[in-house]
Design an enzyme around this catalytic site. Structure first.
Site, PDB file in Angstrom:
ATOM      1  N   ASP A 185       1.558  -5.496   3.639  1.00  8.79           N
ATOM      2  CA  ASP A 185       2.146  -6.015   2.012  1.00  8.79           C
ATOM      3  C   ASP A 185       1.650  -5.560   0.904  1.00  8.79           C
ATOM      4  O   ASP A 185       0.615  -6.637   0.806  1.00  8.79           O
ATOM      5  CB  ASP A 185       3.443  -7.686   2.108  1.00  8.79           C
ATOM      6  CG  ASP A 185       3.960  -7.894   1.016  1.00  8.79           C
ATOM      7  OD1 ASP A 185       4.282  -6.377   0.692  1.00  8.79           O
ATOM      8  OD2 ASP A 185       3.984  -8.354   0.337  1.00  8.79           O
ATOM      9  N   THR A 205       5.300  -2.657  -3.613  1.00  6.24           N
ATOM     10  CA  THR A 205       4.510  -3.204  -4.373  1.00  6.24           C
ATOM     11  C   THR A 205       2.978  -2.729  -4.187  1.00  6.24           C
ATOM     12  O   THR A 205       2.165  -2.398  -4.686  1.00  6.24           O
ATOM     13  CB  THR A 205       3.959  -4.553  -3.943  1.00  6.24           C
ATOM     14  OG1 THR A 205       4.392  -4.639  -2.228  1.00  6.24           O
ATOM     15  CG2 THR A 205       5.189  -5.838  -4.009  1.00  6.24           C
ATOM     16  N   THR A 206       2.625  -1.338  -3.012  1.00  6.12           N
ATOM     17  CA  THR A 206       1.529  -0.622  -2.628  1.00  6.12           C
ATOM     18  C   THR A 206       1.512   0.455  -3.224  1.00  6.12           C
ATOM     19  O   THR A 206       0.965   1.277  -4.082  1.00  6.12           O
ATOM     20  CB  THR A 206       1.877  -0.426  -0.884  1.00  6.12           C
ATOM     21  OG1 THR A 206       1.792  -1.338  -0.724  1.00  6.12           O
ATOM     22  CG2 THR A 206       0.266   0.052  -0.403  1.00  6.12           C
ATOM     23  N   ASP A 220      10.506  -9.327   1.821  1.00  9.01           N
ATOM     24  CA  ASP A 220      11.440  -7.530   0.832  1.00  9.01           C
ATOM     25  C   ASP A 220      12.488  -6.969   1.022  1.00  9.01           C
ATOM     26  O   ASP A 220      13.523  -6.203   0.817  1.00  9.01           O
ATOM     27  CB  ASP A 220      10.122  -6.705   1.984  1.00  9.01           C
ATOM     28  CG  ASP A 220       8.373  -6.911   1.261  1.00  9.01           C
ATOM     29  OD1 ASP A 220       8.849  -7.686   0.268  1.00  9.01           O
ATOM     30  OD2 ASP A 220       8.183  -6.531   1.347  1.00  9.01           O
TER      31      ASP A 220
END
Length: 536
Positions: A69, A102-103, A404
């Site tokens: 994550d 988020t990546t 998530d």
């Protein structure tokens, strides 16, 4: 004539040398910032997508975390360079805005920084690049919105598909068939009909319990505490038709306000103190018993013991079940679920402040025990999820992945549109922005074209992480999109290009739009910095 021309020619040169400005430092600072940002992006780039690698993070205290994550990885990184810190903040803001991607957002920002470096090298002014980025970003959001497919909350399948897409890139991806529906049901159960656009994830409590496997994860209609009932004096451990009080005071003898020592000189005084203590506690318990209350949830106290052995003994005699050390930040959730009021003083203890439940019982789970409260009357709109895992690493990762998935469903509730995943929207953006760049004039068109090329980093990285040939895949993908197949994306499992919507690889529109807007904002900010001033 020549003699007159000579002084004329030498004059501008003199003025030029006077106004000479050293731009070298500004360029150095800018390139240092860009390099730092790119280094952070490259660190998480390999963990993008369903075939991305996981990172093992070892903290100073010796704790080990395994995750892919992006937000977690960057959060734990000790970043010193200020521009690199901005990348960490970027992933945090994406985490709070959308929860997923988020990546993606960091990788995207890294790619944009790379093209900015090329443009700066070509001598284009940073402000021009920044304005072009801003324009392209607005255009991108319009293109994405035009691609999106509307979705209704009654269409549970679509919600589950998008949640499982989010889970597929996680360590616990093999459990996505279990966790995705669970996340959808949890979010749908806490939606308030009066405010259908807003989901507060604090209404979903995730309780982690070691033991079992992730398959044993389930939702509980009611409350779950990872605590035991106080057995010290042999009180009840199971209570039907419970009347529950949440109290914030202590059932123990009072202490002096300041550090004082009381000298007791003879036994009669000692007996009197003990007798007073007993009477004090008995008086409290009689008041509690008078309201018909039979289950006590006691908030953790920092001042003195919440309960003493004596008070536990009397509570057990009164057949009142005691659960102590309820965390302070759980109180709001507990009272909302039980539909009761927290009681801060024994004088305010009244029957109307109690909550009602059919059953409160202690259940054995693995090597420990948990407390379940079920069948709550007039239960508030909350839900509890009990997450299980065979070891602490899996357990923590399962909780992060579930968070998530919950965020993805929350995105869909607040903005009810879905788009394809698998690099499809990025390639489509790249294609349409490239076409739009040809219409624009001058520097702007050149910058927009570079922005369009930067977006290809997402499909390129997806293919690269899956062990495919990235250049061949991205070229074929461009070709498919040029033929008008806007939902073609990389199918990582089959290693080829397919219609991603039919493969059920979907994501909320909000994840993509917020990723692009946040990434461009961050890059524009880094571009505008031309000096770093350290202040003592």
């Amino acid at each position: 004539m020549a003699a007159v021309a000579a002084p004329m020619a030498s004059r501008p040169r003199a003025s030029k040398s006077e106004s000479f400005v050293d731009n070298k430092r500004k360029e150095d600072i800018r390139s240092a910032n860009i390099n730092a940002g790119r280094a952070v992006a490259d660190a998480v780039r390999t963990s993008l997508g369903p075939k991305g690698m996981d990172k093992m993070i070892s903290t100073a205290s010796g704790e080990v975390i395994i995750t892919n994550d992006g937000a977690t990885i960057l959060n734990k990184m000790d970043v010193l360079q200020p521009a690199a810190k901005m990348m960490v903040e970027l992933s945090k803001s994406q985490d709070s805005a959308a929860g997923d991607g988020t990546t993606t957002v960091v990788v995207l920002a890294g790619a944009l920084l790379r093209v900015c470096q090329v443009l700066l090298g070509a001598g284009i002014h940073p402000t021009v690049i920044s304005d072009a980025l801003h324009k392209s970003c607005g255009k991108s959001v319009d293109i994405l919105t035009a691609m999106a497919v509307p979705v209704e909350l009654t269409d549970r399948d679509s919600l589950v598909k998008s949640a499982s897409t989010s889970l597929n890139s996680k360590v616990v991806s093999q459990y996505s068939t279990l966790l995705a529906p669970l996340a959808v049901d949890a979010v749908l159960s806490v939606i308030d009909p009066e405010k259908p656009e807003i989901v507060d994830l604090r209404d979903i409590k995730i309780v982690k319990k070691l033991g079992g496997t992730v398959d044993d994860t389930h939702t509980v209609k009611g409350l779950v505490f990872d605590k035991k009932v106080s057995h010290a004096a042999g009180g009840p451990t199971r209570m039907e038709n419970a009347k529950i009080a949440v109290i914030q005071f202590q059932i123990s003898p009072p202490k002096t306000d300041i550090e004082q020592s009381i000298v007791v000189s003879d036994y009669t005084q000692m007996d009197r103190i003990l007798k007073e203590e007993r009477n004090y506690i008995l008086g409290m318990i009689k008041k509690i018993k008078a309201t018909g209350c039979n289950v006590l949830l006691i908030q953790k106290s920092i001042l003195r013991d919440a309960v003493t052995d004596l008070s536990l003994h009397y509570l057990a005699k009164a057949k009142i079940m005691v659960i102590k050390d309820v965390e302070r930040d759980e109180i709001e959730f507990v009272t909302k679920t039980l539909n009761c009021l927290p009681i801060a003083n024994i004088e305010h203890f009244r029957a109307e402040k109690l909550g009602f439940a059919e059953l409160v019982e202690e259940a054995s789970l693995g090597d420990g025990k948990i407390l379940k409260i079920t069948g709550i009357k007039d239960m508030g709109r909350t839900t509890s999820v009990l997450v299980r895992g065979s070891n602490q690493l899996v357990l923590d990762e399962a909780e992060r992945s579930l968070h998530d998935a919950l965020c993805v469903v929350r995105c869909l509730v607040s903005k009810r549109f879905l788009i394809a995943g698998g690099g499809a929207p990025e390639i489509e953006l790249s294609r349409q922005l490239g076409a739009w760049a040809k219409v624009l004039h001058g520097m702007e068109g050149y910058c927009v074209k570079s922005f369009a090329e930067a977006l290809e980093v997402i499909p390129y990285t997806l293919a690269e992480n899956a062990g495919l040939n990235p250049i061949a895949i991205v070229t074929e993908l461009r070709n498919k999109h040029a033929q008008g197949e806007i939902n073609s994306g990389i199918n990582v499992r089959k290693g080829q290009i397919t219609n991603i919507l039919e493969e059920n690889v979907v994501q909320p529109l909000l994840v993509s739009t917020s990723a692009i807007t946040l990434a461009t904002e961050c890059v524009r900010m880094i571009l505008k910095i031309d000096d770093i001033v350290t202040v003592r």
